[in-house]
Design a protein around this motif. Structure first.
Motif, short mmCIF file in Angstrom:
data_model
loop_
_atom_site.label_atom_id
_atom_site.label_comp_id
_atom_site.label_asym_id
_atom_site.label_seq_id
_atom_site.Cartn_x
_atom_site.Cartn_y
_atom_site.Cartn_z
N LYS A 135 9.32 -6.78 -2.91
CA LYS A 135 8.95 -7.83 -1.97
C LYS A 135 9.98 -8.97 -1.98
CE LYS A 135 5.00 -10.78 -0.72
NZ LYS A 135 5.51 -12.11 -1.02
N SER A 136 10.45 -9.33 -3.17
CA SER A 136 11.46 -10.39 -3.28
C SER A 136 12.75 -9.97 -2.56
CB SER A 136 11.75 -10.68 -4.75
OG SER A 136 12.79 -11.63 -4.89
N ALA A 137 13.16 -8.71 -2.76
CA ALA A 137 14.37 -8.22 -2.08
C ALA A 137 14.16 -8.19 -0.57
CB ALA A 137 14.72 -6.83 -2.59
N GLY A 138 12.97 -7.79 -0.13
CA GLY A 138 12.67 -7.76 1.30
C GLY A 138 12.73 -9.14 1.92
N GLU A 139 12.21 -10.13 1.22
CA GLU A 139 12.25 -11.50 1.73
C GLU A 139 13.68 -12.05 1.72
OE1 GLU A 139 9.51 -13.40 -0.89
OE2 GLU A 139 7.74 -12.87 0.31
N LYS A 140 14.46 -11.63 0.74
CA LYS A 140 15.84 -12.10 0.65
C LYS A 140 16.67 -11.64 1.84
CE LYS A 140 19.95 -11.92 -2.31
NZ LYS A 140 20.54 -11.39 -3.58
N ILE A 141 16.51 -10.38 2.24
CA ILE A 141 17.28 -9.85 3.37
C ILE A 141 16.46 -9.84 4.65
CG2 ILE A 141 18.69 -8.45 1.83
CD1 ILE A 141 17.18 -5.99 2.77
N GLN A 142 15.25 -10.44 4.59
CA GLN A 142 14.36 -10.54 5.74
C GLN A 142 14.07 -9.16 6.33
OE1 GLN A 142 16.44 -13.30 8.29
NE2 GLN A 142 15.80 -15.07 7.10
N SER A 143 13.66 -8.23 5.45
CA SER A 143 13.36 -6.86 5.85
C SER A 143 11.86 -6.62 5.77
CB SER A 143 14.10 -5.86 4.96
OG SER A 143 13.64 -4.55 5.18
N LYS A 144 11.23 -6.48 6.93
CA LYS A 144 9.80 -6.18 6.95
C LYS A 144 9.51 -4.80 6.37
CE LYS A 144 8.48 -9.11 10.85
NZ LYS A 144 7.84 -9.14 12.19
N LEU A 145 10.49 -3.91 6.50
CA LEU A 145 10.30 -2.55 5.97
C LEU A 145 10.18 -2.57 4.46
CD1 LEU A 145 10.18 0.48 6.42
CD2 LEU A 145 12.68 0.53 6.38
N LEU A 146 11.06 -3.29 3.78
CA LEU A 146 10.99 -3.39 2.32
C LEU A 146 9.70 -4.08 1.88
CD1 LEU A 146 14.49 -4.22 0.79
CD2 LEU A 146 13.20 -2.09 0.70
N ILE A 147 9.31 -5.12 2.61
CA ILE A 147 8.06 -5.82 2.28
C ILE A 147 6.87 -4.88 2.45
CG2 ILE A 147 6.54 -7.71 2.97
CD1 ILE A 147 9.04 -9.30 3.73
N ALA A 148 6.90 -4.07 3.51
CA ALA A 148 5.82 -3.10 3.72
C ALA A 148 5.80 -2.06 2.61
CB ALA A 148 6.01 -2.41 5.08
N ASN A 149 6.98 -1.62 2.18
CA ASN A 149 7.02 -0.64 1.09
C ASN A 149 6.56 -1.26 -0.22
OD1 ASN A 149 7.56 2.06 0.40
ND2 ASN A 149 9.52 1.50 -0.53
N ALA A 150 6.79 -2.56 -0.38
CA ALA A 150 6.29 -3.26 -1.57
C ALA A 150 4.77 -3.22 -1.60
CB ALA A 150 6.78 -4.71 -1.56
N TRP A 151 4.16 -3.49 -0.46
CA TRP A 151 2.70 -3.43 -0.40
C TRP A 151 2.19 -2.00 -0.59
CZ3 TRP A 151 -0.45 -7.28 -1.00
CH2 TRP A 151 -0.01 -8.58 -0.70
N HIS A 152 3.00 -1.03 -0.17
CA HIS A 152 2.63 0.37 -0.43
C HIS A 152 2.61 0.64 -1.94
CE1 HIS A 152 3.39 4.91 0.40
NE2 HIS A 152 2.10 4.64 0.28
N SER A 153 3.57 0.06 -2.65
CA SER A 153 3.59 0.19 -4.11
C SER A 153 2.35 -0.47 -4.72
CB SER A 153 4.85 -0.46 -4.70
OG SER A 153 6.01 0.22 -4.30
N ARG A 154 1.97 -1.61 -4.18
CA ARG A 154 0.77 -2.27 -4.70
C ARG A 154 -0.49 -1.45 -4.41
NH1 ARG A 154 -0.57 -8.64 -4.49
NH2 ARG A 154 0.55 -8.54 -6.47
N SER A 155 -0.50 -0.72 -3.29
CA SER A 155 -1.67 0.13 -3.01
C SER A 155 -1.83 1.20 -4.08
CB SER A 155 -1.52 0.79 -1.62
OG SER A 155 -0.60 1.87 -1.65
N ASP A 156 -0.71 1.68 -4.61
CA ASP A 156 -0.77 2.65 -5.70
C ASP A 156 -1.34 1.99 -6.95
OD1 ASP A 156 -0.46 4.99 -7.09
OD2 ASP A 156 1.68 4.74 -7.45
N ALA A 157 -0.91 0.76 -7.20
CA ALA A 157 -1.44 0.03 -8.35
C ALA A 157 -2.94 -0.22 -8.19
CB ALA A 157 -0.70 -1.29 -8.53
N LEU A 158 -3.36 -0.58 -6.97
CA LEU A 158 -4.77 -0.84 -6.71
C LEU A 158 -5.62 0.41 -6.87
CD1 LEU A 158 -4.54 -3.27 -3.65
CD2 LEU A 158 -5.16 -3.84 -6.00
#
Length: 392
Positions: A135-158
């Motif tokens: 998520k931090s990397a996604g925000e750094k390069i302003q990539s919604k795709l990376l941010i979405a994949n970060a939340w996908h990782s959190r769904s695995d954790a959840l």
């Protein structure tokens, strides 16, 4: 271009690290689930391995999306990232339905084991770290795709949290705890996925960015001297980047080069103050109100100033009308000012070419007299110049 390549490198590196951990954690949970006879743990391990599929999509989408413009994609490839983010949202919805359905329809009861607990705790901790890293990397390069994949990782954790709660519930004799926790997690993942899809579908149909941001951008442009009343601002988003079109007023008698300078100054100032703006296209309007209003033409009527002749026609007319003055007039460098109420013409007179004994006042009067027969020319001015000075 180098910035896009740098962003591409960051996106690929982050995704690759996440994919390696998805593989290791998935295998670990499947092995732990097999030895503990826990179907929930095995299913959670398969869920982690399924993340590899989306990681592959993200990896290749990041490679394509961060490429520069080409002949077929003049605005670049960032929409690849938007489409892939919608796909990720759909995958998360499927994951949410799968978790909910499995929790309701499953008739097996998970068994509590310490190595199963260790695998789940490791998954939760590592996936949460990956979530924040991605998520931090996604925000750094302003990539919604990376941010979405970060939340996908959190769904695995959840989902691992749900299995963990279920195992703890089983340990204390509450068999229904696994089902309740799984349903709650499924609802959270589903809500997150719907919001993700909705936001990116809005981007695909060129929905305007936040009006507050547009107002801030207009204020930035309006703060510059000789740039007045930015208007007709249009903006579109592409994977977190903003592409902007806008009109600005400049003084009516500004030269083409000055107008170009002010346009570049506006674009540079906006991009410096608002890094999310990737491109600015500036249209130059004069500070003449009627002419500006005429541009806002939804019925396709011809703006009044376009009824005036073009430069090549005026140059031909001047060559004929002023044929007696060509020795000391630089007609080629005549300045034309197209205004809503007519055309202003600035003629350039060459002092070093004036015949001996001729007075400038008389020459100017003769030029004005010859110009009276022109069917246009709201105002005619003769500027006498010499090689030593710009104007006299």
């Amino acid at each position: 271009m180098s910035e896009l390549l740098q962003e591409q490198s960051i996106a690929k590196r982050v995704t690759l690290i996440g994919a390696i951990w998805d593989c290791l954690l998935g295998i670990a949970k499947i092995i732990a689930g097999y030895f503990s006879q826990s179907q929930a743990l095995i299913a959670d391990g398969i869920h982690s391995l399924s993340d590899l599929v989306t990681d592959v999509f993200v990896y290749f989408a990041s490679s394509n999306a961060r490429q520069g413009p080409d002949e077929n994609h003049p605005y670049g490839h960032l929409r690849f990232e938007t489409v892939t983010t919608v796909f990720l949202g759909i995958v998360l919805i499927v994951v949410a339905f799968g978790i909910g359905y499995e929790s309701i329809s499953s008739h097996t009861q998970a068994e509590f084991t310490w190595y199963g607990l260790a695998a789940l705790l490791a998954t939760i901790i590592i996936k949460e770290v990956i979530f924040h890293y991605t998520k931090s990397a996604g925000e750094k390069i302003q990539s919604k795709l990376l941010i979405a994949n970060a939340w996908h990782s959190r769904s695995d954790a959840l989902s691992s949290v749900a299995v963990l709660i279920g195992l703890i519930g089983v340990y204390f004799g509450y068999a229904w705890a696994d089902m309740v926790a799984s349903i709650v997690v499924a609802l959270l993942i589903g809500k997150m996925a719907v919001e993700m899809i909705w936001e990116n579908l809005a981007e695909l149909v060129d929905t305007a960015p936040d009006p507050k941001l547009i107002a801030q951008i207009k204020d930035t442009a309006n703060s510059l001297k000789n740039v007045m009343a930015p208007h007709d601002v249009r903006a579109r988003s592409m994977a977190g980047k903003i592409y902007l079109d806008m009109h600005i007023h400049v003084p009516s008698y500004a030269s083409v080069s000055e107008g170009h300078y002010l346009g570049d100054l506006v674009a540079y100032t906006i991009q410096k103050a608002h890094p999310q703006v990737a491109d600015v296209m500036v249209h130059i309007d004069t500070d003449d109100k009627v002419q500006t209003d005429s541009f806002q033409n939804t019925d396709n009527k011809k703006p009044p100033h376009l009824n005036l002749p073009a430069r090549h026609q005026i140059m031909a007319d001047l060559g004929f009308l002023l044929r007696q003055h060509t020795d000391y007039l630089d007609i080629e460098h005549t300045k034309l000012h197209y205004l809503s109420d007519g055309l202003d013409i600035e003629l350039i007179g060459l002092l070093d070419k004036v015949p001996e004994g001729r007075q400038l006042h008389h020459l100017s009067q003769a030029i004005y007299l010859d110009m009276k027969s022109a069917p246009y020319g709201n105002k005619v001015t003769v500027l006498w110049q010499s090689p030593e000075m710009d104007k006299v």
